[in-house]
Design a protein around this motif. Structure first.
Motif, PDB file in Angstrom:
ATOM      1  N   ILE A   1       0.137 -13.028   3.144  1.00 39.01           N
ATOM      2  CA  ILE A   1      -0.630 -13.437   3.797  1.00 39.01           C
ATOM      3  C   ILE A   1      -2.164 -12.642   3.853  1.00 39.01           C
ATOM      4  N   GLY A   2      -3.388 -13.633   3.390  1.00 41.46           N
ATOM      5  CA  GLY A   2      -4.711 -12.475   3.487  1.00 41.46           C
ATOM      6  C   GLY A   2      -4.997 -12.688   4.391  1.00 41.46           C
ATOM      7  N   ASP A   3      -6.146 -12.113   3.978  1.00 42.63           N
ATOM      8  CA  ASP A   3      -7.560 -11.184   4.992  1.00 42.63           C
ATOM      9  C   ASP A   3      -7.806 -12.156   6.018  1.00 42.63           C
ATOM     10  N   TYR A   4      -7.891 -11.924   7.277  1.00 41.66           N
ATOM     11  CA  TYR A   4      -8.061 -12.215   8.568  1.00 41.66           C
ATOM     12  C   TYR A   4      -7.550 -14.191   8.527  1.00 41.66           C
ATOM     13  N   SER A   5      -6.102 -14.662   8.132  1.00 43.68           N
ATOM     14  CA  SER A   5      -5.379 -14.993   8.545  1.00 43.68           C
ATOM     15  C   SER A   5      -4.190 -15.406   9.837  1.00 43.68           C
ATOM     16  N   GLY A   6      -4.287 -15.989  10.684  1.00 46.16           N
ATOM     17  CA  GLY A   6      -3.242 -16.005  11.795  1.00 46.16           C
ATOM     18  C   GLY A   6      -1.883 -16.830  11.422  1.00 46.16           C
ATOM     19  N   ILE A   7      -1.740 -16.769  12.025  1.00 50.42           N
ATOM     20  CA  ILE A   7      -0.261 -17.677  11.953  1.00 50.42           C
ATOM     21  C   ILE A   7       0.578 -17.402  13.720  1.00 50.42           C
ATOM     22  N   GLY A   8       0.636 -18.832  14.125  1.00 49.63           N
ATOM     23  CA  GLY A   8       0.709 -19.393  15.088  1.00 49.63           C
ATOM     24  C   GLY A   8       2.356 -19.117  15.716  1.00 49.63           C
ATOM     25  N   PRO A   9       2.130 -19.395  16.732  1.00 48.04           N
ATOM     26  CA  PRO A   9       3.384 -18.680  17.946  1.00 48.04           C
ATOM     27  C   PRO A   9       4.814 -19.935  16.867  1.00 48.04           C
TER      28      PRO A   9
ATOM     29  N   GLU B   1      -5.727  -3.137   7.937  1.00 49.43           N
ATOM     30  CA  GLU B   1      -5.257  -2.480   8.284  1.00 49.43           C
ATOM     31  C   GLU B   1      -5.441  -3.433   9.691  1.00 49.43           C
ATOM     32  N   ASN B   2      -5.313  -3.168  11.391  1.00 46.70           N
ATOM     33  CA  ASN B   2      -5.499  -4.540  12.229  1.00 46.70           C
ATOM     34  C   ASN B   2      -4.311  -5.565  12.253  1.00 46.70           C
ATOM     35  N   VAL B   3      -3.569  -5.634  12.077  1.00 47.43           N
ATOM     36  CA  VAL B   3      -2.286  -6.163  12.022  1.00 47.43           C
ATOM     37  C   VAL B   3      -1.814  -6.438  13.232  1.00 47.43           C
ATOM     38  N   TRP B   4      -1.334  -7.480  13.541  1.00 44.97           N
ATOM     39  CA  TRP B   4      -0.732  -7.983  15.427  1.00 44.97           C
ATOM     40  C   TRP B   4       0.484  -8.786  14.770  1.00 44.97           C
ATOM     41  N   ILE B   5       1.520  -7.824  15.136  1.00 45.67           N
ATOM     42  CA  ILE B   5       2.819  -9.034  15.650  1.00 45.67           C
ATOM     43  C   ILE B   5       3.324  -9.145  17.001  1.00 45.67           C
ATOM     44  N   ALA B   6       2.658 -10.306  16.854  1.00 44.04           N
ATOM     45  CA  ALA B   6       3.522 -10.661  18.439  1.00 44.04           C
ATOM     46  C   ALA B   6       5.243 -10.597  18.556  1.00 44.04           C
TER      47      ALA B   6
ATOM     48  N   GLU C   1      10.852  -5.806   3.535  1.00 39.85           N
ATOM     49  CA  GLU C   1      10.194  -5.014   2.357  1.00 39.85           C
ATOM     50  C   GLU C   1       9.597  -5.868   1.213  1.00 39.85           C
ATOM     51  N   ASN C   2       9.838  -7.765   1.577  1.00 34.58           N
ATOM     52  CA  ASN C   2       8.931  -8.665   0.466  1.00 34.58           C
ATOM     53  C   ASN C   2       7.911  -9.318   1.228  1.00 34.58           C
ATOM     54  N   ILE C   3       7.305  -9.413   3.045  1.00 36.48           N
ATOM     55  CA  ILE C   3       6.102  -9.434   3.719  1.00 36.48           C
ATOM     56  C   ILE C   3       5.360  -8.713   3.295  1.00 36.48           C
ATOM     57  N   HIS C   4       4.109  -8.706   2.662  1.00 28.71           N
ATOM     58  CA  HIS C   4       2.405  -8.355   2.377  1.00 28.71           C
ATOM     59  C   HIS C   4       1.714  -8.720   3.273  1.00 28.71           C
ATOM     60  N   LEU C   5       1.076  -8.316   4.046  1.00 31.70           N
ATOM     61  CA  LEU C   5      -0.295  -8.720   5.351  1.00 31.70           C
ATOM     62  C   LEU C   5      -1.628  -8.416   4.877  1.00 31.70           C
ATOM     63  N   GLY C   6      -2.515  -9.297   4.702  1.00 36.05           N
ATOM     64  CA  GLY C   6      -3.774  -8.510   4.379  1.00 36.05           C
ATOM     65  C   GLY C   6      -4.525  -7.858   5.362  1.00 36.05           C
ATOM     66  N   ARG C   7      -5.555  -7.934   5.134  1.00 40.94           N
ATOM     67  CA  ARG C   7      -6.952  -7.079   7.082  1.00 40.94           C
ATOM     68  C   ARG C   7      -6.517  -8.062   7.674  1.00 40.94           C
ATOM     69  N   ASN C   8      -7.067  -7.426   9.067  1.00 40.93           N
ATOM     70  CA  ASN C   8      -6.867  -7.925  10.474  1.00 40.93           C
ATOM     71  C   ASN C   8      -6.215  -9.769  10.591  1.00 40.93           C
ATOM     72  N   VAL C   9      -4.464  -9.565   9.829  1.00 40.01           N
ATOM     73  CA  VAL C   9      -3.696 -10.680  10.805  1.00 40.01           C
ATOM     74  C   VAL C   9      -3.252 -10.606  11.886  1.00 40.01           C
ATOM     75  N   GLU C  10      -3.166 -11.913  12.421  1.00 43.35           N
ATOM     76  CA  GLU C  10      -2.390 -11.675  13.452  1.00 43.35           C
ATOM     77  C   GLU C  10      -1.212 -12.760  13.102  1.00 43.35           C
ATOM     78  N   ILE C  11      -0.361 -12.205  13.999  1.00 41.56           N
ATOM     79  CA  ILE C  11       1.180 -13.405  14.153  1.00 41.56           C
ATOM     80  C   ILE C  11       1.898 -13.553  15.477  1.00 41.56           C
ATOM     81  N   ASN C  12       1.332 -14.748  15.975  1.00 42.59           N
ATOM     82  CA  ASN C  12       1.938 -14.742  17.334  1.00 42.59           C
ATOM     83  C   ASN C  12       3.600 -15.053  17.257  1.00 42.59           C
ATOM     84  N   MET C  13       3.777 -14.623  18.582  1.00 46.99           N
ATOM     85  CA  MET C  13       5.501 -14.574  18.778  1.00 46.99           C
ATOM     86  C   MET C  13       6.639 -15.307  18.424  1.00 46.99           C
ATOM     87  N   ASN C  14       7.470 -15.325  18.250  1.00 47.55           N
ATOM     88  CA  ASN C  14       8.742 -16.304  18.306  1.00 47.55           C
ATOM     89  C   ASN C  14       8.417 -16.648  16.376  1.00 47.55           C
TER      90      ASN C  14
END
Length: 189
Positions: free
Chosen positions: A97-105, A59-64, A73-86
């Motif tokens: 990618i585990g819970d509460y992790s952030g990926i910069g632009p 839940e609460n995954v945001w991908i810009a 289909e081989n991407i598995h994201l935890g809860r509260n993950v934010e992935i920035n643009m580009n």
């Protein structure tokens, strides 16, 4: 006998031009294009597209947008993950990618590579190069700074921060700040 997809996910040399892999690749390209062109205010449509594109997500995954994948289909994201643009995720093997992790632009995560010997790159009559893969695992509460590149087979431990512009060529332990090219530990937290 293994399918090319089974070989790919097992980290064995495989033919990425197989019909099964190309079918999913084309579907992923269509879904990512739809996702990237959907208004950011249309949360219902964005969520439905992610359900079709990704292997799993909490839940609460945001991908810009824009966001780019090979298969999705081989991407598995935890809860509260934010992935920035580009961001570009070449998910020819599993990306976790585990819970509460952030990926910069502009972060690139690669699970695929090719032989360094030019004579080994070609795959018979295929127009595609020989390819091998290894999974990438990013733990819980990890921050990956913008424009970083994560290479195949890397694990990044829980609570770690990777500085912007880093090239992560080997696994990084938990609870450290690491940066550079190649990425190295700067300090322990």
């Amino acid at each position: 006998m293994k399918t090319e997809k089974e070989k790919m996910l097992a980290g064995e040399n495989y033919d990425c031009g197989s019909p099964e892999l190309l079918e999913r690749w084309h579907l992923a390209k269509r879904l990512q294009t739809e996702y990237n062109n959907t208004p950011t205010t249309d949360a219902v449509r964005l969520s439905a597209l992610l359900d079709l594109l990704l292997g799993s997500r909490g839940e609460n995954v945001w991908i810009a947008a824009p966001f780019f994948v090979d298969y999705g289909e081989n991407i598995h994201l935890g809860r509260n993950v934010e992935i920035n643009m580009n961001c570009v995720f070449l998910d020819c093997n599993r990306i976790t990618i585990g819970d509460y992790s952030g990926i910069g632009p502009g972060v690139h995560i690669y699970t695929v590579s090719h032989p360094t010997d030019p004579s080994e790159r070609r795959s018979g009559n295929s127009t595609f190069w020989n390819s091998v893969t290894a999974p990438v695992v990013i733990g819980d509460n990890v921050w990956i700074g913008g424009r970083s590149v994560i290479l195949p087979g890397v694990t990044i431990g829980n609570g770690t921060t990777i500085g912007a512009g880093s090239v992560v060529t080997h696994s990084i332990p938990a609870n450290v700040v690491a940066a550079g090219n190649p990425c190295r530990i700067i300090r322990h937290l």
